[in-house]
Design an enzyme around this catalytic site. Structure first.
Site, PDB file in Angstrom:
ATOM      1  CG  ASP A 109     -12.183 -19.855   3.241  1.00  0.00           C
ATOM      2  OD1 ASP A 109     -11.257 -19.223   3.783  1.00  0.00           O
ATOM      3  OD2 ASP A 109     -12.917 -19.364   2.377  1.00  0.00           O
ATOM      4  CG  PHE A 157      -3.751  -4.196   7.653  1.00  0.00           C
ATOM      5  CD1 PHE A 157      -4.060  -3.974   8.975  1.00  0.00           C
ATOM      6  CD2 PHE A 157      -3.696  -5.500   7.187  1.00  0.00           C
ATOM      7  CE1 PHE A 157      -4.330  -5.029   9.826  1.00  0.00           C
ATOM      8  CE2 PHE A 157      -3.963  -6.569   8.028  1.00  0.00           C
ATOM      9  CZ  PHE A 157      -4.281  -6.326   9.351  1.00  0.00           C
ATOM     10  NE  ARG A 198     -14.780  -8.048   9.978  1.00  0.00           N
ATOM     11  CZ  ARG A 198     -14.135  -8.819   9.100  1.00  0.00           C
ATOM     12  NH1 ARG A 198     -14.398 -10.110   9.072  1.00  0.00           N
ATOM     13  NH2 ARG A 198     -13.265  -8.323   8.254  1.00  0.00           N
ATOM     14  CB  THR A 243      -9.280 -17.342   7.445  1.00  0.00           C
ATOM     15  OG1 THR A 243      -9.648 -16.171   6.735  1.00  0.00           O
ATOM     16  CG2 THR A 243      -8.732 -16.934   8.802  1.00  0.00           C
TER      17      THR A 243
END
EC number: 7.6.2.1
Length: 1140
Positions: A414, A554, A608, A688
């Protein structure tokens, strides 16, 4: 009854099951709808009971016995025990029955206790109190008694007892915040919305007066999807119909936060909740070593049957002459002569089976169980794996898989909470090509001594200032953050510093909070959402108010979100933020090249990244957008598809403003751990639920993807552009063009002579690959997909539902190579893959204990996986492999002389050894040395194994239990048995006599063979031992001494409880003979010589990596000792652990 009611009944009961199966109708509060509506048809749904236990009180004994006797060894010993009971055999039934009963009983007690703990946990969950509304009053009852349709009250910090439709909240805006730690591993707060027409109901009486029905889909495991609608009946008017989506659903296992109370109606209960549907059933796992043991057992069983068959046939050939069949001193009775020949032959066959039965010792399985159980404590006791921050140490939930830790080929991990700390830090933003770096903010803490704004590039001119402020406003407005003023009452929240007003930001996405905090350091502060107006504080300390018109939420396919807002000057803006690949194609203006370069640089550094764009809308354009969105939201069929098409139409012709970079902190030493695992030849996959860009950035940060890694995408977006078949074919051609037909299974992914590929796949694309094709099979796509994966050094699977994680693990697990898989995670969303993998590891962290409770092993941090596999796993496998091979070897040595002896005793089933020796050989004389070896052996030091991960490859793919090694050990046992038997035989051939003139008999012969055998097999283990301590010396030499003392006592004393004393004075008489001493020494030397020669030759001519390291370690030790200027101190020469 009107026609509509009849039509409904006919459709449901006669016209097929389409409407009935795909949807369910729920009556809120179990109330009949008003006249004129659909008929009230009560439906049967399961209660709210959760069952994770494997056994019940009634089926425990039969089910457990069935599972235990599925083991070949247990079943075999059961048959042997029954044979010993039925016929007259050379040995007692106790020799087989007692050990078997012990093993079965101990295993049953262990498994029964584990299941009792599961029952206890289930009862605690099922009996916890729940508040629900009944006749306008609040009533308490046990969770298991909840039914679909019940209206439930949940208070702050309580978990939802089942899946609920959110009706109303104590908050005026009809929202609530939940954490889904136990579902998807995310500790951040998520916002859910009550039904528009019921959000004002605050009291039990108001809720109880509600007349409504809910139509929704049947239970399915996707956590992120829900389609339904609610019909609210007000007086006699037509019902008000509202759409229901995942934002209106509160899932079992989630926890209510930052909200005093909520009311909801139960739609899925018990084992139909999404949480329960995502749990894999727990099956018993078996290690590769145990499977090898079972295969070897079958081989030895065939050898045993062959031996018994050969002896039976030869016995009747031998007895074909009357003088041999009935000698004058042993005449048969009349009954024996009349007995059926085939029955006699079958009885003799079974007797030979029992005589040679010791070739498959039950003691091996007892020793293996003890070794696994005791060996598991070494993980628990490891001080290096103790985490002081958490105060936690590793936990071993099952010891059956210790050696499997040394065989792992694939790791499925994960991301959030396992590889990362789920702790976001705003790093920088790029506006119109200018880079801004605010102070590092993490968890609301500003770095000491930081003041003002740090900027790398020169500030934009006056013309760029408007774009700069528009960018900051976009970040303040384009999000789903909620604000709470009371910082102390919120878990896992962030307090923004230096603001006019203390704000606590709560969001389902931690990076949204980081962005709002970061832009606050640059002068713009988001204050609140009040009455549908978003308020921000600008640089001039003026509050700006924007009306929130629409939120385009989103999703993983679009990979962006948008808001439509109206400013105080009546201007309407659409602000959009999302992945660069999603924003750039929709941009018609802006400095794309400069911003793209910065985004790519940040992505490679593992940050990110998000891009921000906007456009202005006229009032007419917005009105058209509003009507389009309202129409799509009301659709019950294909709602997601229609909304996606609408969003696609709205989010275009944008103007690019800039980009942001946020860092998700990796766990300590996560990158080093992954690098070491790859060097060990283990492939690491990241599974994930996060979006692709975020996950890819993390993979770069933890060195799963490298700068020279070419990323291949198998995503929904790409499949929409091309067919799945074409995408798979293109990817396959790409990887095979570079690598040819060579797959990377034996490569670490770190080689320089081959192109590194990294594959990215999302959950929707995986569903298409796993979905059966129209011709009824999906194997073609699966095989092509596996072929691509095998040629990639790393794989990233994003937007994965919990069950899809398990599907990925299962797909690799049952591929043609059948690799050993390991899954590691920290949340309940990882439980399915943890249970599916050969080895499941839970991380004991902030995300709850579901993963740790359901795993085989639990560790405090991801970094501990390195030592667990490369050191503990390596040692466990080496030790148990030697244990298994050694047990078979010493029992070949034990039984083959017995087989040869039958050729010299007329196949009369006469035993070569005394009964005491038969019973104690595996229990006492040779058991402790191998048990201690299997617990303490260290062929290489721990530091060397940690420093050189490539040594893990030497034992991969069950290297020490392959057929070549098995055959070598078997032939070594046969050779030694031949030496024992015929060496003693040739010595006795000339009628050796003792000093008093007495001739040695058959018991002396057997004792001599047995003595040589005990010393040989024990010294063989001593030669294999590399790590010597005083305990090894005590056990090895103590076992030999115990054998000698026992034999002296057994044959030197008249034991009154024995009916016969055939061993009296035999051992003492044998030792009084000089030739016997010579034979013992000579035969032991000859027996050990081939194995010593083989070791010497192989180490010098064809050394393995492990043997080269052993040799270099010895040379280094010798050089250090030679160069030491000081004489050794007394403490240095005292005996201690020594490595040979």
């Amino acid at each position: 009854m009107d026609c509509s009611l009849v039509r409904t009944l006919v459709q449901r009961y006669c016209a097929g099951e389409e409407n009935w199966v795909d949807n369910r109708t729920i009556y809120v509060g179990h109330k009949e709808p008003p006249p004129g509506a659909d008929a009230y048809i009560p439906q049967r749904y399961p209660d709210n009971r959760i069952v994770s236990a494997k056994y019940t009180f009634w089926n425990f004994i039969p089910k457990n016995l069935f599972e235990q006797f599925r083991r070949i060894a247990n079943f075999y010993f059961l048959i042997i025990f029954l044979v010993q009971l039925i016929i007259d055999t050379p040995t007692s039934p106790i020799t087989s029955g007692l050990p078997l009963f012990f093993v079965i009983t101990v295993t049953a007690i262990k498994q029964g206790y584990e299941d009792w703990l599961r029952h206890k946990a289930d009862n605690a969950m099922n009996q916890c109190p729940v508040h629900f509304i009944q006749h306008g009053k609040l009533v308490r009852k046990q969770s298991r008694k909840l039914r679909v349709g019940d209206i439930v009250l949940v208070k702050e910090d309580e978990s939802f007892p089942c899946d609920l439709i959110f009706l109303s909240s104590s908050r005026a805006d009809g929202t609530c915040h939940v954490t889904t730690t136990s579902l998807d591993g995310e500790s951040s707060h998520k916002t859910h919305y009550a039904v528009q027409d019921t959000k004002g109901f605050q009291t039990e009486e108001e809720i109880d007066a509600l007349h409504a029905t809910i139509e929704c889909e049947q239970p399915q495991p996707d956590l992120y999807k829900f389609v339904g609608r609610i019909n609210v009946y007000n007086d006699q008017n037509d019902p008000v119909v509202r759409s229901l989506g995942s934002e209106n659903v509160l899932l079992r296992g989630a926890t209510l936060k930052n909200t005093e109370k909520i009311f909801g109606v139960a739609i899925y209960t018990g084992m139909e909740t999404k949480m329960a549907l995502n749990y894999q059933s727990k099956s018993q796992k078996r290690s590769a070593v145990e499977k090898s043991m079972n295969v070897f057992l079958i081989v030895y069983l065939c050898i045993l049957i062959s031996k018994a068959l050969i002896n039976t046939v030869l016995k009747y050939v031998w007895q074909s002459e009357p003088s041999r069949d009935e000698p004058w001193y042993n005449q048969r009775t009349e009954a024996e002569r009349q007995r059926n020949l085939f029955l006699r032959a079958f009885t003799d066959f079974l007797a030979f089976m029992v005589l040679f039965n010791y070739i498959i010792p039950v003691s091996m399985y007892v020793t293996v169980e003890m070794q696994k159980f005791l060996g598991s404590y070494f993980i628990t006791w490891d001080e290096e794996m103790f985490d002081e921050d958490l105060g936690e140490r590793p936990v071993v939930n099952t010891s059956d898989l210790n050696e499997e830790l040394g065989q792992v080929e694939y790791i499925f991990t994960d991301k959030t909470g396992t590889l990362t700390e789920n702790n976001m830090e705003f790093k920088e933003c790029c506006i119109e090509g200018h880079v801004y770096v605010p102070h590092a903010i993490c968890n609301g803490q500003v770095l000491p001594g930081a003041t003002g704004i740090d900027m790398i590039d020169s500030s934009p001119g006056v013309c760029g200032r408007e774009r700069e402020e528009l960018f900051f406003r976009a970040l303040c407005l384009c999000h789903t953050i909620q604000v709470k003023d009371d910082f102390d009452d919120v878990d896992s929240s962030r307090k923004s510093p230096d603001s006019a007003k203390s704000c606590v930001y709560i969001s389902s996405s931690p990076d949204e909070v980081a962005l709002v905090e970061g832009v606050q350091r640059l002068g713009f502060t988001y204050l609140r959402l009040r009455d549908n107006y978003m308020e921000i504080l600008n640089r001039d300390d003026h509050i700006e108010r924007f009306e929130l018109l629409e939120v385009l939420s989103f999703d993983s396919v679009r990979r962006r979100m948008s808001v439509i807002v109206k400013s105080g000057t009546e201007e309407i803006f659409l602000f959009c933020k999302g992945a660069d690949s999603s924003i750039f194609p929709r941009v018609i203006e802006g400095k794309v090249d400069q911003i793209r370069a910065r985004v790519e640089r940040n992505a490679v550094e593992g940050l990110r990244t998000l891009c921000v764009a906007y456009k202005r809308l006229s009032a007419e354009e917005y009105e058209g957008i509003r009507k389009l969105l309202d129409t799509c939201k009301m659709a019950l069929q294909d709602r997601d598809k229609k909304l996606a098409e609408a969003y696609e139409h709205i989010e275009k012709d944008l103007i690019l403003l800039g980009a942001t970079a946020v860092e998700d902190r990796l766990q300590e030493k996560a990158a080093d751990t992954i690098e070491a695992l790859q060097k060990a030849g283990i492939k690491v996959w990241v599974l994930t639920g996060d979006k692709m860009e975020t996950a890819a950035a993390t993979c770069y940060a933890c060195k799963l993807f490298r700068r020279n890694t070419q990323l291949l995408e198998l995503t929904t977006k790409k499949i929409e552009e091309q067919s799945l078949h074409d995408v798979l074919f293109e990817l396959s051609k790409t990887v095979l063009r570079q690598n040819g037909s060579l797959t990377r299974d034996n490569l670490s992914g770190l080689s320089t002579d081959m192109q590194d590929y990294g594959l990215i796949i999302d959950g929707a694309a995986l569903s298409l690959i796993m979905k059966p094709r129209e011709d009824g099979s999906s194997s073609n796509y699966r095989e092509r997909f596996l072929e691509i994966c095998r040629n990639c050094s790393a794989v990233l699977c994003c937007r994965m539902a919990p069950l899809q994680k398990a599907q990925i693990v299962k797909l690799i697990k049952f591929s043609k190579e059948h690799p050993i898989t390991l899954a590691i995670g920290d949340g309940a969303n990882d439980v399915s893959m943890i249970l599916e993998a050969h080895v499941g590891i839970g991380v004991i962290g902030k995300e709850g204990r579901q993963a740790a409770r359901n795993s085989d092993y639990a560790i405090p941090k991801f970094k501990h996986l390195k030592k667990m596999l490369l050191v503990h796993g390596h040692f466990y496998y080496i030790r148990i492999s030697e244990l298994v091979q050694y047990f078979f070897y010493k029992n070949v040595c034990f039984i083959f002389p017995q087989f040869l002896y039958q050729f010299f005793c007329g196949f009369s089933q006469q035993t070569l050894y005394d009964t005491a020796y038969l019973t104690l050989y595996n229990i006492s004389f040779t058991s402790l040395p191998i048990l201690l070896y299997s617990l303490m052996e260290q062929h290489i030091s721990m530091e060397t194994l940690k420093r050189d991960p490539t040594l893990y490859r030497d034992i991969s793919k069950n290297a020490l239990l392959r057929w070549r090694a098995f055959i070598y050990w078997t032939f070594l046992g046969v050779f030694d048995a031949l030496v024992f038997f015929f060496g003693a035989y040739f010595m006795f051939e000339n009628a050796t006599v003792s000093s008093n003139g007495q001739i040695f008999g058959n018991w002396t012969f057997g004792t001599l063979v047995f003595t040589v055998m005990v010393f040989t097999v024990t010294l063989k283990l001593a030669l294999d031992t590399h790590y010597w301590t005083w305990i090894n010396h005590f056990v090895i030499w103590g076992s030999l001494l115990f054998y000698v003392v026992f034999s002296l006592l057994w044959g030197g004393i008249v034991w009154p409880f024995l009916n016969y004393q055939r061993m009296y004075y035999v051992f003492i008489q044998m030792l009084s003979s000089g030739p016997a001493w010579l034979a013992i020494i000579l035969l032991i030397t000859i027996s050990l010589l081939p194995d010593v020669l083989k070791k010497v030759l192989c180490r010098h001519l064809w050394p393995s990596a492990t043997e080269r390291v052993q040799r270099s370690s010895k040379l280094k030790t010798a050089v250090d000792a030679a160069l030491s200027p000081d004489r050794p101190l007394l403490k240095d020469v005292l005996p201690g652990p020594r490595r040979d």
